[in-house]
Design an enzyme around this catalytic site. Structure first.
Site, PDB file in Angstrom:
ATOM      1  N   GLU A 111     -46.746 -39.280  -3.524  1.00 42.92           N
ATOM      2  CA  GLU A 111     -46.992 -37.857  -3.679  1.00 42.92           C
ATOM      3  C   GLU A 111     -46.268 -37.205  -2.510  1.00 42.92           C
ATOM      4  OE1 GLU A 111     -47.664 -34.228  -3.954  1.00 42.92           O
ATOM      5  OE2 GLU A 111     -48.795 -34.969  -2.243  1.00 42.92           O
ATOM      6  N   GLU A 120     -38.127 -33.302   0.469  1.00 43.04           N
ATOM      7  CA  GLU A 120     -38.706 -34.477   1.132  1.00 43.04           C
ATOM      8  C   GLU A 120     -38.006 -35.773   0.721  1.00 43.04           C
ATOM      9  OE1 GLU A 120     -42.890 -34.626   1.788  1.00 43.04           O
ATOM     10  OE2 GLU A 120     -43.141 -32.498   1.387  1.00 43.04           O
TER      11      GLU A 120
END
Length: 191
Positions: A111, A120
């Site tokens: 996640e 990310e």
């Protein structure tokens, strides 16, 4: 739910230990890898699922990895097989591309998404994990995602990311200036 469904599928299709040439106790259960574990919540939830033997929780932020270790160590619950939950989760304080596991994982989940989905470094991270950390036939959760986009014309965004007036009267018509960000999130109402 997706992690639980993947564990059920993997546990159901696991080859008998004898066929793999390994003692049954050593081969029983799914080995999972949680990339970007944060405080370890998903890793702990996964470890509580029937059929899970071990969860490796990887966190590149040293402070968060330390918190995850404390959270895991504080667990008093047991796994469905009766082991202490704290012994079923191993926290690794490193980036997943530097992680070396004792055996490849059956399941990789993460996640590490932001509002734009592709931030990310999620794609390079999952590609690496699929190639280097996941056994053949293993599962990745999430297995897919959908991105929606919309073209917007905004003088404020154009001014922020483009060279509208070249400095000192220089001609920059042939120069294509690009934003160094891989993508940019903007609050449309603010533009």
């Amino acid at each position: 739910r997706a992690i639980a469904a993947a564990v059920r599928t993997l546990a159901a299709e696991a080859p008998p230990a004898a066929a793999a040439g390994v003692a049954p106790a050593a081969n029983a259960g799914v080995v999972a890898l949680d990339i970007g574990t944060g405080t370890g919540l998903l890793a702990l939830m996964c470890a509580r699922l029937p059929g899970v033997r071990q969860v490796h929780a990887c966190e590149m932020n040293d402070v968060l990895a330390s918190v995850a270790r404390e959270v895991v160590a504080s667990q008093r619950a047991k796994t469905p097989s009766g082991r202490p939950l704290s012994s079923a989760v191993s926290v690794h304080a490193k980036i997943s591309t530097e992680l070396r596991l004792p055996q490849k994982a059956d399941l990789v989940f993460c996640e590490i998404f932001d509002a734009g989905l592709l931030g990310e470094h999620v794609l390079p991270t999952l590609f690496h994990a699929s190639q280097a950390l996941l056994r053949e036939g293993g599962k990745v959760v999430p297995a897919r995602a959908r991105i929606y986009g919309r073209l917007v014309e905004s003088p404020a965004a154009l001014e922020r990311f483009a060279v509208l007036r070249p400095p000192g009267g220089l001609a920059l018509d042939a120069l294509r200036v690009r934003n160094r960000e891989q993508y940019t999130c903007e609050t449309v109402s603010a533009l």
